[in-house]
Design an enzyme around this catalytic site. Structure first.
Site, mmCIF file in Angstrom:
data_model
loop_
_atom_site.group_PDB
_atom_site.id
_atom_site.type_symbol
_atom_site.label_atom_id
_atom_site.label_comp_id
_atom_site.label_asym_id
_atom_site.label_seq_id
_atom_site.Cartn_x
_atom_site.Cartn_y
_atom_site.Cartn_z
ATOM 1 N N SER A 119 -8.997 -2.130 -15.114
ATOM 2 C CA SER A 119 -9.396 -1.961 -13.610
ATOM 3 C C SER A 119 -10.139 -3.213 -13.239
ATOM 4 O O SER A 119 -10.867 -3.835 -13.842
ATOM 5 C CB SER A 119 -10.447 -0.931 -13.289
ATOM 6 O OG SER A 119 -10.871 -0.892 -12.181
ATOM 7 N N TYR A 141 -7.316 -4.301 -7.058
ATOM 8 C CA TYR A 141 -7.739 -3.904 -5.838
ATOM 9 C C TYR A 141 -7.808 -5.105 -5.042
ATOM 10 O O TYR A 141 -8.241 -6.317 -5.252
ATOM 11 C CB TYR A 141 -9.170 -3.290 -5.717
ATOM 12 C CG TYR A 141 -9.220 -1.854 -6.029
ATOM 13 C CD1 TYR A 141 -8.403 -0.852 -5.658
ATOM 14 C CD2 TYR A 141 -10.168 -1.458 -7.339
ATOM 15 C CE1 TYR A 141 -8.544 0.239 -5.949
ATOM 16 C CE2 TYR A 141 -10.011 -0.300 -7.678
ATOM 17 C CZ TYR A 141 -9.373 0.729 -7.189
ATOM 18 O OH TYR A 141 -9.525 2.012 -7.503
ATOM 19 N N THR A 167 -3.092 -1.470 -6.601
ATOM 20 C CA THR A 167 -3.343 0.159 -6.012
ATOM 21 C C THR A 167 -3.390 -0.443 -4.553
ATOM 22 O O THR A 167 -4.087 -1.073 -3.838
ATOM 23 C CB THR A 167 -4.787 0.218 -6.646
ATOM 24 O OG1 THR A 167 -4.889 0.508 -7.745
ATOM 25 C CG2 THR A 167 -5.301 1.570 -5.925
ATOM 26 N N LYS A 244 0.680 1.030 -7.310
ATOM 27 C CA LYS A 244 0.294 2.513 -7.681
ATOM 28 C C LYS A 244 -0.415 3.064 -6.283
ATOM 29 O O LYS A 244 -1.173 2.354 -5.596
ATOM 30 C CB LYS A 244 -0.825 1.922 -8.702
ATOM 31 C CG LYS A 244 -1.549 3.371 -9.238
ATOM 32 C CD LYS A 244 -2.651 3.257 -10.133
ATOM 33 C CE LYS A 244 -3.422 4.581 -10.453
ATOM 34 N NZ LYS A 244 -4.120 5.074 -9.757
ATOM 35 N N HIS A 268 -4.650 9.078 -6.847
ATOM 36 C CA HIS A 268 -5.689 8.936 -7.066
ATOM 37 C C HIS A 268 -6.386 9.689 -7.579
ATOM 38 O O HIS A 268 -7.732 9.813 -7.600
ATOM 39 C CB HIS A 268 -6.235 7.977 -5.960
ATOM 40 C CG HIS A 268 -7.338 6.739 -6.437
ATOM 41 N ND1 HIS A 268 -6.940 5.780 -6.237
ATOM 42 C CD2 HIS A 268 -8.542 6.691 -6.897
ATOM 43 C CE1 HIS A 268 -7.778 4.711 -6.589
ATOM 44 N NE2 HIS A 268 -8.728 5.433 -7.302
#
Length: 372
Positions: A119, A141, A167, A244, A268
């Site tokens: 992440s 992100y 994402t 995603k 999510h």
């Protein structure tokens, strides 16, 4: 044969026999606020609950007399062959649940032969995670500062990551009532290690009834991400690109047009829009929409090898598994996570054999029917 799932540094008692066993033990050892942060969803948690219920309603019609003894779990994902059609989902701040955090879970994924998705909000820098021996995909992100995005992309390349997972379902952070009631904040020493200074000044404060975590995300994340941004990303990264957070088949088609090599059908984990359908409900429509133009993964609610089989039967290339592996990490560190992945592989092997499938690819030819 799957080895006996014995983990020496799990709490005393019988060894876990399924992933749910880890959840029970994790709740017993984690602080209540941390448990709520990981386990909870947004709003009234309608979508969180729907994920599990929808998967349980997917019945798979097994085939018989197929001559299957030991199914082959190995599966190609994004051009590389892995030990099974499973990846570790991106989850932020893993040092919340265990001191080794991302390093332990990534090492467990490497030992299991499955990809680990790191992440952006990991509590260990991507360079250290990539050095764990795992095949690492990096989850991005989209940040307000385009130069920070460029810097992250350079670091992702330099670390040897195998794919980029962007994402797209977090224009703003979903309202998570458990975190608000708990005024949840990151403890000292847990930071967003991939961002400058970890943005610790925002995520560690807090007042009653207010969680600072959304403030930190709002300060960093760009809310107005567009398809043109995804096209820019495609031009600036020479890795497989995964999108995603797709539920609508129209968005899946647009992702393919923008250069995506795969899409992840995901709500999510029920942590964003509380009112979205269960991910598995939309999986068949997304698969139909993209055809053979890209791979399709399922995320949200996967808890067993049978769930993996269900996803494959509905057309998925593979699945991402999140919370169950965090529970295993919490109670047993790397050995706990290795045991959980070993159990998952054993469950999938049994499910394939019982369904008459010689390998994971054969599962995509199975029929499904609603049950319950």
């Amino acid at each position: 044969m799957v080895a006996e799932p014995i983990v020496t540094d799990l709490p005393a008692g019988a060894p876990p026999v399924c992933l749910a066993d880890f959840a029970e033990r994790a709740r017993a050892v984690l602080p209540e606020q941390v448990w709520d942060y990981v386990a909870g969803g947004s709003g009234g948690e309608v979508t969180l609950t729907a994920n599990r219920r929808a998967l349980d309603r997917v019945g798979v019609l097994p085939r018989v007399l197929r001559g299957v003894e030991v199914p082959d779990l190995t599966t190609p994902l994004l051009g590389r062959r892995y030990a099974m059609p499973v990846g570790v989902a991106p989850i932020a701040y893993q040092r919340l649940v265990h001191p080794d955090g991302e390093l332990a879970l990534a090492a467990a994924a490497g030992a299991a032969g499955v990809p680990y998705v790191a992440s952006t909000l990991g509590s260990v820098p991507i360079e250290e995670v990539a050095a764990s021996g795992a095949e690492v995909w990096f989850q991005l992100y989209w940040l307000r500062d385009r130069e920070l995005v460029r810097d992250l992309l350079a670091r992702v390349r330099g670390a040897g990551c195998r794919a980029l997972v962007v994402t797209v379902d977090v224009p703003v952070l979903g309202r998570r009532f458990r975190d608000l009631r708990n005024a949840f904040r990151l403890p000292p020493g847990v930071t967003a290690a991939n961002l400058p200074n970890g943005r610790h000044d925002l995520a560690h404060g807090g007042t009653p009834g207010v969680s600072p975590v959304p403030a930190r995300s709002g300060a960093d994340f760009a809310p107005a991400l567009r398809w043109a941004d995804l096209a820019w990303l495609r031009e600036h990264i020479d890795l497989p690109l995964v999108v995603k957070g797709v539920l609508d088949p129209r968005d899946a088609r647009d992702a393919v047009r923008a250069g995506a090599d795969a899409v992840v059908v995901s709500n999510h984990g029920g942590r964003q829009f509380d009112g979205a359908p269960a991910s598995v409900t939309m999986l068949p429509e997304v698969v139909e929409a993209v055809g053979d133009r890209c791979e399709v993964f399922l995320d949200s609610g996967v808890r067993s090898g049978t769930d993996v089989l269900r996803a494959l039967a509905l057309g998925a290339t593979g699945v991402l598994v999140g919370r169950p592996l965090i529970w295993a990490l919490a109670v047993g560190g790397r050995p706990g996570a290795e045991t959980a992945l070993d159990l998952l592989a054993g469950e999938l092997r049994d499910a394939l054999a019982l369904a008459g499938c010689a390998d994971a690819a054969a599962a995509r030819e199975l029929r499904t029917v609603p049950v319950g």
